[in-house]
Scaffold this motif. Structure first.
Motif, PDB file in Angstrom:
ATOM      1  N   SER A  38       0.816  -1.227   0.000  1.00  0.00           N
ATOM      2  CA  SER A  38       0.000   0.000   0.000  1.00  0.00           C
ATOM      3  C   SER A  38       0.844   1.269   0.000  1.00  0.00           C
ATOM      4  O   SER A  38       0.350   2.339  -0.367  1.00  0.00           O
ATOM      5  CB  SER A  38      -0.978   0.000   1.183  1.00  0.00           C
ATOM      6  N   THR A  39       2.125   1.167   0.393  1.00  0.00           N
ATOM      7  CA  THR A  39       2.988   2.358   0.359  1.00  0.00           C
ATOM      8  C   THR A  39       3.635   2.569  -1.007  1.00  0.00           C
ATOM      9  O   THR A  39       4.393   3.506  -1.200  1.00  0.00           O
ATOM     10  CB  THR A  39       4.116   2.253   1.417  1.00  0.00           C
ATOM     11  N   PRO A  49       6.706  10.669  -2.174  1.00  0.00           N
ATOM     12  CA  PRO A  49       7.476   9.972  -3.215  1.00  0.00           C
ATOM     13  C   PRO A  49       8.456   8.934  -2.665  1.00  0.00           C
ATOM     14  O   PRO A  49       8.889   8.053  -3.404  1.00  0.00           O
ATOM     15  CB  PRO A  49       8.226  11.101  -3.927  1.00  0.00           C
ATOM     16  N   THR A  50       8.829   9.008  -1.391  1.00  0.00           N
ATOM     17  CA  THR A  50       9.746   7.988  -0.849  1.00  0.00           C
ATOM     18  C   THR A  50       9.009   6.678  -0.560  1.00  0.00           C
ATOM     19  O   THR A  50       9.636   5.646  -0.342  1.00  0.00           O
ATOM     20  CB  THR A  50      10.439   8.452   0.452  1.00  0.00           C
ATOM     21  N   GLY A  51       7.696   6.715  -0.519  1.00  0.00           N
ATOM     22  CA  GLY A  51       6.930   5.502  -0.219  1.00  0.00           C
ATOM     23  C   GLY A  51       7.097   5.026   1.213  1.00  0.00           C
ATOM     24  O   GLY A  51       6.913   3.850   1.512  1.00  0.00           O
ATOM     25  N   LYS A  52       7.466   5.935   2.096  1.00  0.00           N
ATOM     26  CA  LYS A  52       7.711   5.542   3.493  1.00  0.00           C
ATOM     27  C   LYS A  52       6.630   6.086   4.422  1.00  0.00           C
ATOM     28  O   LYS A  52       5.954   7.069   4.107  1.00  0.00           O
ATOM     29  CB  LYS A  52       9.063   6.096   3.961  1.00  0.00           C
ATOM     30  N   LEU A  53       6.569   5.488   5.587  1.00  0.00           N
ATOM     31  CA  LEU A  53       5.713   5.942   6.684  1.00  0.00           C
ATOM     32  C   LEU A  53       6.649   6.326   7.837  1.00  0.00           C
ATOM     33  O   LEU A  53       7.702   5.706   7.972  1.00  0.00           O
ATOM     34  CB  LEU A  53       4.777   4.808   7.124  1.00  0.00           C
ATOM     35  N   PRO A  54       6.303   7.292   8.654  1.00  0.00           N
ATOM     36  CA  PRO A  54       5.060   8.039   8.712  1.00  0.00           C
ATOM     37  C   PRO A  54       5.027   9.203   7.716  1.00  0.00           C
ATOM     38  O   PRO A  54       6.049   9.628   7.193  1.00  0.00           O
ATOM     39  CB  PRO A  54       5.066   8.589  10.137  1.00  0.00           C
ATOM     40  N   LEU A  55       3.798   9.698   7.537  1.00  0.00           N
ATOM     41  CA  LEU A  55       3.550  10.873   6.710  1.00  0.00           C
ATOM     42  C   LEU A  55       2.448  11.684   7.387  1.00  0.00           C
ATOM     43  O   LEU A  55       1.424  11.122   7.778  1.00  0.00           O
ATOM     44  CB  LEU A  55       3.090  10.425   5.312  1.00  0.00           C
ATOM     45  N   LEU A  56       2.697  12.972   7.528  1.00  0.00           N
ATOM     46  CA  LEU A  56       1.689  13.849   8.134  1.00  0.00           C
ATOM     47  C   LEU A  56       1.010  14.656   7.041  1.00  0.00           C
ATOM     48  O   LEU A  56       1.683  15.214   6.173  1.00  0.00           O
ATOM     49  CB  LEU A  56       2.361  14.811   9.129  1.00  0.00           C
ATOM     50  N   GLU A  57      -0.314  14.706   7.091  1.00  0.00           N
ATOM     51  CA  GLU A  57      -1.064  15.572   6.172  1.00  0.00           C
ATOM     52  C   GLU A  57      -1.623  16.734   6.980  1.00  0.00           C
ATOM     53  O   GLU A  57      -2.339  16.531   7.964  1.00  0.00           O
ATOM     54  CB  GLU A  57      -2.207  14.779   5.498  1.00  0.00           C
ATOM     55  N   GLU A  66       9.005  12.131   6.771  1.00  0.00           N
ATOM     56  CA  GLU A  66      10.184  12.023   7.660  1.00  0.00           C
ATOM     57  C   GLU A  66       9.790  12.263   9.120  1.00  0.00           C
ATOM     58  O   GLU A  66       9.396  13.377   9.507  1.00  0.00           O
ATOM     59  CB  GLU A  66      11.313  12.982   7.250  1.00  0.00           C
ATOM     60  N   SER A  67       9.998  11.221   9.916  1.00  0.00           N
ATOM     61  CA  SER A  67       9.581  11.284  11.323  1.00  0.00           C
ATOM     62  C   SER A  67      10.206  12.472  12.056  1.00  0.00           C
ATOM     63  O   SER A  67       9.531  13.156  12.825  1.00  0.00           O
ATOM     64  CB  SER A  67       9.932   9.976  12.037  1.00  0.00           C
ATOM     65  N   GLY A  68      11.498  12.737  11.818  1.00  0.00           N
ATOM     66  CA  GLY A  68      12.152  13.832  12.538  1.00  0.00           C
ATOM     67  C   GLY A  68      11.568  15.180  12.173  1.00  0.00           C
ATOM     68  O   GLY A  68      11.392  16.051  13.035  1.00  0.00           O
ATOM     69  N   ALA A  69      11.271  15.364  10.896  1.00  0.00           N
ATOM     70  CA  ALA A  69      10.671  16.628  10.454  1.00  0.00           C
ATOM     71  C   ALA A  69       9.276  16.790  11.061  1.00  0.00           C
ATOM     72  O   ALA A  69       8.881  17.899  11.476  1.00  0.00           O
ATOM     73  CB  ALA A  69      10.596  16.667   8.928  1.00  0.00           C
ATOM     74  N   ILE A  70       8.555  15.695  11.142  1.00  0.00           N
ATOM     75  CA  ILE A  70       7.198  15.756  11.718  1.00  0.00           C
ATOM     76  C   ILE A  70       7.287  16.100  13.213  1.00  0.00           C
ATOM     77  O   ILE A  70       6.511  16.913  13.726  1.00  0.00           O
ATOM     78  CB  ILE A  70       6.433  14.428  11.495  1.00  0.00           C
ATOM     79  N   LEU A  71       8.268  15.503  13.893  1.00  0.00           N
ATOM     80  CA  LEU A  71       8.447  15.828  15.323  1.00  0.00           C
ATOM     81  C   LEU A  71       8.711  17.329  15.491  1.00  0.00           C
ATOM     82  O   LEU A  71       8.123  17.982  16.358  1.00  0.00           O
ATOM     83  CB  LEU A  71       9.617  15.038  15.922  1.00  0.00           C
ATOM     84  N   ALA A  72       9.622  17.864  14.657  1.00  0.00           N
ATOM     85  CA  ALA A  72       9.961  19.288  14.779  1.00  0.00           C
ATOM     86  C   ALA A  72       8.733  20.159  14.506  1.00  0.00           C
ATOM     87  O   ALA A  72       8.493  21.163  15.185  1.00  0.00           O
ATOM     88  CB  ALA A  72      11.100  19.643  13.823  1.00  0.00           C
TER      89      ALA A  72
END
Ligand SMILES: N[C@@H](CCC(=O)N[C@@H](CS)C(=O)NCC(=O)O)C(=O)O
Length: 203
Positions: A38-39, A49-57, A66-72
């Motif tokens: 599904s990714t 485009p990286t096909g990775k999780l997590p992703l924030l909308e 990118e988990s670190g960017a989402i944390l920030a």
């Protein structure tokens, strides 16, 4: 409301879920799996485009991978992201350390243990290299935690969240924590934070 595309049982997704819970930020969660294709659908790749999780909308429809960017992003304005320029940079430094020196060894060792299909073709010496690299990362954390209560001083930051996610479960990947008493005490401190939550299970 913010929407999180996440994978239950994934440390990278757990980082975001844990911080959101600590900060009482509401997230609509879409559970996905890295294992069922599904990714890699065109629809998902358009979002990330990286096909990775997590992703924030975001509420306005923009996507943040990118988990670190989402944390920030989520920690902005909270006590989990230091205002002081130097402390903030140190916090980011630990997060880059997590992505380059910690997660590739510790999460990969766990993944090989948890998902048998990922162990196929991984030689004993490759597994040992991951263990050596992971122990080197844990030793760096242990040394810092001999000097400060948290990685960047006296209070928890997103550096804790980024490094807690795979450290707390590293024994699954073959890393005994008995040699790291400061890390063990640090894990307990994080688990004692108000609104702490355990990692959602599943894959
Ligand atoms: N650097 C990324 C790594 C994300 C990552 O590797 N996620 C894994 C799950 S833990 C994934 O989505 N894998 C799916 C795939 O590779 O197809 C982050 O921190 O968000």
């Amino acid at each position: 409301m913010l929407r999180l595309y996440a994978m239950p049982g994934s440390g990278n997704s757990y980082k975001v879920q844990l911080l959101a819970n600590l900060l009482k930020i509401e997230l609509e969660q879409i559970n996905m799996s890295a294992l069922d294709g599904s990714t890699r659908t065109a629809d998902y790749l358009e979002k990330n485009p990286t096909g990775k999780l997590p992703l924030l909308e975001l509420e306005d429809g923009r996507f943040l991978p990118e988990s670190g960017a989402i944390l920030a992003y989520l920690a902005e304005g909270s006590e989990f992201l230091p205002e002081d320029r130097f402390q903030r940079a140190r916090c980011l430094g630990w997060m880059f350390f997590e992505q380059y020196s910690h997660e590739p060894a510790i999460a990969t060792s766990r993944s090989i243990a948890v998902y048998p299909e990922r162990a196929v073709g991984v030689s004993a010496s490759a597994k040992q290299q991951l263990l050596d690299k992971g122990h080197a990362a844990l030793a760096v954390m242990e040394t810092q935690l001999q000097q400060s209560t948290y990685l960047v001083g006296d209070s928890p930051t997103i550096a804790e969240i980024a490094l807690y996610a795979y450290t707390h479960d590293c024994e699954t990947g073959g890393f005994a924590l008995t040699a790291y008493p400061q890390i063990c005490a640090w894990l307990k401190r994080i688990e004692g934070l108000v609104n702490y939550m355990k990692m959602p299970q599943g894959h």
